[in-house]
Write a protein that holds these residues in place. Structure first.
Motif, short mmCIF file in Angstrom:
data_model
loop_
_atom_site.label_atom_id
_atom_site.label_comp_id
_atom_site.label_asym_id
_atom_site.label_seq_id
_atom_site.Cartn_x
_atom_site.Cartn_y
_atom_site.Cartn_z
N THR A 76 0.82 -1.22 0.00
CA THR A 76 0.00 0.00 0.00
C THR A 76 0.85 1.27 0.00
O THR A 76 0.31 2.36 -0.14
N ARG A 77 2.15 1.13 0.14
CA ARG A 77 3.00 2.32 0.30
C ARG A 77 3.02 3.20 -0.94
O ARG A 77 3.13 4.41 -0.85
N ILE A 78 2.90 2.59 -2.11
CA ILE A 78 2.91 3.38 -3.34
C ILE A 78 1.75 4.38 -3.31
O ILE A 78 1.94 5.57 -3.59
N GLN A 79 0.59 3.92 -2.93
CA GLN A 79 -0.57 4.83 -2.82
C GLN A 79 -0.33 5.87 -1.74
O GLN A 79 -0.70 7.04 -1.90
N GLU A 80 0.29 5.48 -0.65
CA GLU A 80 0.59 6.43 0.42
C GLU A 80 1.58 7.49 -0.05
O GLU A 80 1.43 8.68 0.28
N GLU A 110 1.93 8.49 -3.17
CA GLU A 110 1.19 9.35 -4.09
C GLU A 110 0.35 10.37 -3.33
O GLU A 110 0.31 11.55 -3.69
N GLN A 111 -0.31 9.92 -2.28
CA GLN A 111 -1.12 10.83 -1.46
C GLN A 111 -0.23 11.88 -0.81
O GLN A 111 -0.56 13.08 -0.80
N ASP A 151 0.80 14.36 -3.48
CA ASP A 151 -0.32 15.22 -3.88
C ASP A 151 -0.59 16.30 -2.83
O ASP A 151 -0.83 17.47 -3.18
N THR A 205 6.48 -5.39 -7.09
CA THR A 205 6.29 -4.24 -6.22
C THR A 205 7.57 -3.40 -6.11
O THR A 205 7.49 -2.18 -5.98
N SER A 265 8.25 -0.71 -8.96
CA SER A 265 7.20 0.31 -8.85
C SER A 265 7.43 1.18 -7.63
O SER A 265 7.28 2.41 -7.69
N TYR A 266 7.76 0.55 -6.53
CA TYR A 266 8.03 1.28 -5.29
C TYR A 266 9.16 2.28 -5.50
O TYR A 266 9.05 3.46 -5.14
N ARG A 300 8.23 5.31 -7.68
CA ARG A 300 7.42 6.29 -6.96
C ARG A 300 8.25 6.99 -5.88
O ARG A 300 8.06 8.16 -5.59
#
Length: 180
Positions: free
Chosen positions: A88-92, A94-95, A98, A148, A151-152, A155
């Motif tokens: 879930t860290r990739i989404q974290e 990105e957040q 942002d 992962t 991708s990690y 990001r």
């Protein structure tokens, strides 16, 4: 306990599980670069300008250690004992980017590392992260690498770019713009 074993004097080292490989093996290049990134990230975290983000930095440092443990393990039996990859860290990240990016002026030029020691350190993290990503991609051409991890790292380097810009804002330091 002695820290030295002398077993690496012949130019080899052991992976997690005991398999010996040359010290210039692609696998070692990949997780060694993650180790280097972890060290420069630790330096970034010691800047007073990063104090409010230190917990987040430590999370990323732990992630890097976990990613490295997966790269250092080829034995399937040993792999079962590794920490989970931070799915879930990739989404974290990105957040996080942002939220910080919304505070920043519009980007109209390339930015040079510098202006403040913390900003330069964030950009050093960014460049080492990019190198780690290149090493992992090279390894993935010849060995199984969890998807992962590239991708990690991709990001993460973006995160450090935003971090550098955000630190300029936080420290009241003008960004150093590239001039042609």
């Amino acid at each position: 306990m002695r820290i030295y074993t002398r077993t690496g004097d012949d130019g080899t080292t052991a992976l997690f599980g005991g398999q010996r490989v040359n010290k210039d093996d692609l696998r070692l290049e990949a997780y060694g670069t993650l180790d280097e990134l972890n060290a420069v990230l630790g330096m970034l975290g010691e800047h007073p300008a990063c104090a409010e983000e230190r917990t987040w930095l430590r999370t990323l440092q732990n992630d890097l250690f976990n990613l490295g443990s997966h790269l250092a393990t080829v034995d399937p039996e040993m792999a079962q004992h590794l920490p989970a990859l931070p799915e879930t860290r990739i989404q974290e990240m990105e957040q996080w980017m942002d939220e910080r990016d919304a505070q920043l002026p519009e980007l109209r030029s390339f930015i040079l590392p510098g202006g403040h020691p913390a900003v330069a350190a964030a950009h050093l993290c960014r460049t080492v992260s990019r190198r780690a990503e290149r090493r992992v991609v090279a390894l993935a051409r010849v060995a199984d690498v969890p998807s992962t991890i590239p991708s990690y790292l991709n990001r993460l380097s973006d995160t450090f770019f935003v971090w550098g810009r955000w630190l300029s804002l936080q420290t009241g330091t003008e960004e150093v713009l590239w001039t042609k």
